[in-house]
Write an enzyme that holds these catalytic residues in place. Structure first.
Site, PDB file in Angstrom:
ATOM      1  N   LYS A 132       0.859  -1.192   0.000  1.00 67.39           N
ATOM      2  CA  LYS A 132       0.000   0.000   0.000  1.00 67.39           C
ATOM      3  C   LYS A 132       0.886   1.229   0.000  1.00 67.39           C
ATOM      4  O   LYS A 132       1.730   1.395   0.884  1.00 67.39           O
ATOM      5  CB  LYS A 132      -0.917  -0.006   1.240  1.00 67.39           C
ATOM      6  CG  LYS A 132      -1.707   1.319   1.430  1.00 67.39           C
ATOM      7  CD  LYS A 132      -2.658   1.273   2.625  1.00 67.39           C
ATOM      8  CE  LYS A 132      -3.290   2.634   2.886  1.00 67.39           C
ATOM      9  NZ  LYS A 132      -4.189   2.650   4.052  1.00 67.39           N
TER      10      LYS A 132
ATOM     11  N   LYS B 171     -10.256  13.118   7.511  1.00 63.46           N
ATOM     12  CA  LYS B 171      -9.827  12.792   8.877  1.00 63.46           C
ATOM     13  C   LYS B 171      -9.713  14.065   9.704  1.00 63.46           C
ATOM     14  O   LYS B 171      -9.418  15.125   9.166  1.00 63.46           O
ATOM     15  CB  LYS B 171      -8.427  12.146   8.843  1.00 63.46           C
ATOM     16  CG  LYS B 171      -8.343  10.749   8.287  1.00 63.46           C
ATOM     17  CD  LYS B 171      -6.882  10.292   8.272  1.00 63.46           C
ATOM     18  CE  LYS B 171      -6.724   8.925   7.626  1.00 63.46           C
ATOM     19  NZ  LYS B 171      -7.310   7.824   8.384  1.00 63.46           N
TER      20      LYS B 171
ATOM     21  N   ASP C 241     -12.224   7.015   3.262  1.00 57.75           N
ATOM     22  CA  ASP C 241     -11.031   6.822   4.090  1.00 57.75           C
ATOM     23  C   ASP C 241     -10.615   5.349   4.154  1.00 57.75           C
ATOM     24  O   ASP C 241      -9.558   5.030   4.677  1.00 57.75           O
ATOM     25  CB  ASP C 241     -11.297   7.370   5.500  1.00 57.75           C
ATOM     26  CG  ASP C 241     -10.016   7.622   6.274  1.00 57.75           C
ATOM     27  OD1 ASP C 241      -8.930   7.584   5.650  1.00 57.75           O
ATOM     28  OD2 ASP C 241     -10.103   7.870   7.495  1.00 57.75           O
TER      29      ASP C 241
ATOM     30  N   ARG D 170      -7.549  -0.594   0.854  1.00 57.80           N
ATOM     31  CA  ARG D 170      -8.009  -1.870   0.284  1.00 57.80           C
ATOM     32  C   ARG D 170      -8.380  -1.727  -1.190  1.00 57.80           C
ATOM     33  O   ARG D 170      -8.323  -2.691  -1.944  1.00 57.80           O
ATOM     34  CB  ARG D 170      -9.188  -2.396   1.117  1.00 57.80           C
ATOM     35  CG  ARG D 170     -10.349  -1.441   1.168  1.00 57.80           C
ATOM     36  CD  ARG D 170     -11.307  -1.728   2.319  1.00 57.80           C
ATOM     37  NE  ARG D 170     -10.769  -1.275   3.604  1.00 57.80           N
ATOM     38  CZ  ARG D 170     -11.387  -1.433   4.766  1.00 57.80           C
ATOM     39  NH1 ARG D 170     -12.553  -2.052   4.820  1.00 57.80           N
ATOM     40  NH2 ARG D 170     -10.842  -0.980   5.876  1.00 57.80           N
TER      41      ARG D 170
HETATM   42  N1  BES Z   1      -4.319   4.663   6.668  1.00 60.59           N
HETATM   43  C1  BES Z   1      -5.448   4.399   7.485  1.00 60.59           C
HETATM   44  C2  BES Z   1      -5.156   3.409   8.613  1.00 60.59           C
HETATM   45  C3  BES Z   1      -4.190   3.865   9.660  1.00 60.59           C
HETATM   46  C4  BES Z   1      -4.648   4.486  10.806  1.00 60.59           C
HETATM   47  C5  BES Z   1      -2.829   3.640   9.527  1.00 60.59           C
HETATM   48  C6  BES Z   1      -3.752   4.886  11.771  1.00 60.59           C
HETATM   49  C7  BES Z   1      -1.937   4.035  10.497  1.00 60.59           C
HETATM   50  C8  BES Z   1      -2.403   4.662  11.629  1.00 60.59           C
HETATM   51  C9  BES Z   1      -6.573   3.821   6.626  1.00 60.59           C
HETATM   52  O1  BES Z   1      -6.610   4.239   5.313  1.00 60.59           O
HETATM   53  C10 BES Z   1      -7.850   4.259   7.251  1.00 60.59           C
HETATM   54  O2  BES Z   1      -8.126   5.419   7.221  1.00 60.59           O
HETATM   55  N2  BES Z   1      -8.600   3.301   7.781  1.00 60.59           N
HETATM   56  C11 BES Z   1      -9.847   3.558   8.374  1.00 60.59           C
HETATM   57  C12 BES Z   1     -10.787   2.528   7.817  1.00 60.59           C
HETATM   58  C13 BES Z   1     -12.218   2.792   8.105  1.00 60.59           C
HETATM   59  C14 BES Z   1     -12.682   4.041   7.393  1.00 60.59           C
HETATM   60  C15 BES Z   1     -12.995   1.583   7.649  1.00 60.59           C
HETATM   61  C16 BES Z   1      -9.710   3.399   9.884  1.00 60.59           C
HETATM   62  O3  BES Z   1      -8.926   2.562  10.321  1.00 60.59           O
HETATM   63  O4  BES Z   1     -10.314   4.158  10.598  1.00 60.59           O
HETATM   64 ZN    ZN Z   2      -4.822   4.829   4.488  1.00 56.52          ZN
HETATM   65 MN    MN Z   3      -7.705   6.037   5.052  1.00 54.12          MN
END
Ligand code: BES
Ligand code: ZN
Ligand code: MN
Length: 511
Positions: free
Chosen positions: A277, A289, A359, A363
């Site tokens: 990724k 965010k 966000d 995936r």
């Molecule tokens: N890049 C983030 C995940 C992440 C969070 C990595 C904190 C490192 C530290 C990912 O793209 C994300 O935003 N995930 C969301 C998914 C949700 C919207 C289903 C999450 O984990 O909140």
């Molecule tokens: Zn991300």
């Molecule tokens: Mn994200």
């Protein structure tokens, strides 16, 4: 690059800026760890210093003593190995050695040449000491921007400290072929991790899909071993039906890329595909965010960085295994052209996906990358990604989650992580969560409920793997980026986590 060599000369006779020795927790104060081979006056001097400093010998304790009689190095750095219970004493654990060597070297200022003499009895232990020392020598190299170099911190008139450039590990088996090879491997691994760390630490105004691709091309032309680099630009991605990554990247003025790196030695009988990724900045897109969560999101490309670094390392070591890396690079931004919640996109393999939350972008880019990897029918696919906050909720900031479509393969990846000293734990892909990915308007929804968020993300990725190909997914949201203080050989910021695991895994296909 920090050079690594081995020597069977007496540690105290080697000229250096610093000599690193181990300490163990003793009854009253710390004691010198076995195997230092010091003359008795030097040993007495250091023992008195340990008592006077109330040294404990615990892990992460690093003490510096200057001008030790009978020692050629100008400083002695004493690094804690802990008690027998921590693996010190009879046969110190490899990871204990790796961390102790790393903490010692990391503490050094104005030292170019370092000798390390820790109690390392076998090849694996010597390798661990060498790796830890070389990894501890890491300094953020400043950043390469598009067409310009930017210094992270300006020198402001201070005399430059160039950092540690040469590590010599003292071992009785310095003439052993396997020990020499371990030193070479340690230098290559540390250099690869440094590359991954540099990429992660580079500010997101300077690292974006095209500049990431440029960096990879530059490293491939600088290297001696042949890694072929191909770049799919936004037009090629659109034409190729990569709707997942195109959708994620469409909100940014800096378009997405899929970069493939191939190491294909003639003698290879096995092939491994690594998919990373590479979100160069994750704002969340329209599902933006909050600022505090966004600050560390320059690190959302750590999986791609680990993949790129691993392919180069495999090539430099001349491993007889074909390795292809797929870097799924995009910037996730909100704008008038950004993807919307509710959009339906068509992935590379024809699967349609309803976008629920912009966000959950990782995936989407990985799904396309996994499809592309599967098209070459490799023996195995591993994807590595800063995929979910849920990984950190489940396992904390230092332990990665491993999921797979095959328990044996999952254990194999886990064992590779263990060998590398990278903490990882197996996680399930429960079939009963799969219905959460059903959509009324598309083949799949890309997001499930909040609970088990790491697992539904894994289940989603599994949809893009071809039947019968062993596949593992490594979620490194926590361990890829150290927001706290440095520890062991791990600096603040980008950690390079995953390079060790992936390299060990690839090596496992060599024999
Ligand atoms: N890049 C983030 C995940 C992440 C969070 C990595 C904190 C490192 C530290 C990912 O793209 C994300 O935003 N995930 C969301 C998914 C949700 C919207 C289903 C999450 O984990 O909140
Ligand atoms: Zn991300
Ligand atoms: Mn994200």
């Amino acid at each position: 690059m920090t050079t690594v060599s081995v020597s069977d000369r007496a540690a105290h006779d080697l000229k250096a800026d610093a000599l690193v020795l181990g300490t163990v927790a003793g009854e009253r104060s710390a004691a010198l760890a076995a195997g230092h081979g010091l003359p008795s006056d030097a040993e007495r001097h250091l023992s008195a210093q340990l008592a006077a400093l109330h040294a404990t010998g615990k892990a992460e304790e690093v003490l510096t003593v200057a001008a030790v009689p009978g020692v050629a190095a100008s400083r002695v750095v004493l690094t804690g190995l802990g008690s027998a219970a921590d693996g010190a004493g009879a046969g110190v654990g490899d990871e204990v050695l790796r961390r102790a060597a790393g903490a010692a070297v990391r503490s050094l200022k104005n030292a170019a040449k370092v000798v390390v003499a820790l109690p390392a009895e076998d090849v694996a232990a010597v390798a661990a000491v060498a790796e830890g020392a070389a990894l501890g020598a890491y300094r953020y190299a400043g950043v390469r921007g598009p067409g310009k170099d930017t210094k992270g911190k300006t020198a402001k008139g201070k005399a430059a400290d160039e950092g540690v450039s040469a590590v010599t590990v003292v071992t009785g088996q310095a003439k052993d072929k396997a020990v020499k090879a371990a030193a070479t491997r340690a230098a290559v691994l540390a250099d690869a991790k440094a590359y991954a760390r540099d990429l992660v630490n580079t500010p997101p105004n300077l690292l974006f899909p095209q500049s990431f691709a440029d960096s990879v091309k530059e490293r491939s032309s600088a290297g001696k071993a042949k890694v072929t680099v191909k770049v799919l630009d936004e037009k090629a991605l659109e034409k190729g039906g990569f709707g997942g990554i195109v959708g994620v990247g469409q909100g940014s003025v800096r378009p997405p890329r899929i970069v493939t790196l191939t190491w294909a030695p003639a003698k290879a009988t096995h092939s491994v595909a690594l998919v990373g990724k590479g979100i160069t900045f994750d704002s969340g897109g329209l599902c933006i965010k909050p600022p505090a969560s966004m600050l560390s999101m320059k690190s959302d490309m750590a999986g791609a960085a680990a993949v790129a670094a691993t392919v180069f390392a495999a090539a430099e070591l001349g491993l007889p295994v074909a390795v292809t890396g797929y870097l799924c690079l995009a910037e996730n931004m909100p704008s008038g052209s950004a993807q919307r919640p509710g959009d339906v996109v068509t992935m590379r393999n024809g699967t349609t996906v309803e976008v629920i939350d912009t966000d959950a972008e990782g995936r989407m880019v990985l799904g396309d990358g996994i499809c592309l990897a599967a098209e070459s029918a490799p023996d195995a696919i591993v994807d590595i990604a800063t995929l979910t906050g849920a990984q950190m909720v489940a396992l904390g900031a230092r332990v990665a989650g491993i999921m797979a479509n095959d328990d044996t393969f999952r254990d194999r990846v886990r064992a590779a992580a263990d060998t590398a000293g990278e903490a990882a734990w197996p996680m399930p892909l429960p079939e009963d969560l799969r219905p959460q990915l059903e959509s009324s308007v598309a083949d799949l929804s890309h997001k499930g409920e909040r609970w088990g968020g790491m697992l539904t993300a894994g289940l989603f990725l599994g949809e893009f793997v071809t039947e019968g190909t062993p596949w593992a997914h490594v979620d490194i949201a926590g361990p890829s980026f150290n927001e706290g203080s440095p520890w062991g050989y791990t600096p603040k910021g980008g950690t390079g986590f995953g390079v060790g695991t992936l390299l060990s895994l690839v090596e496992g296909y060599a024999g």
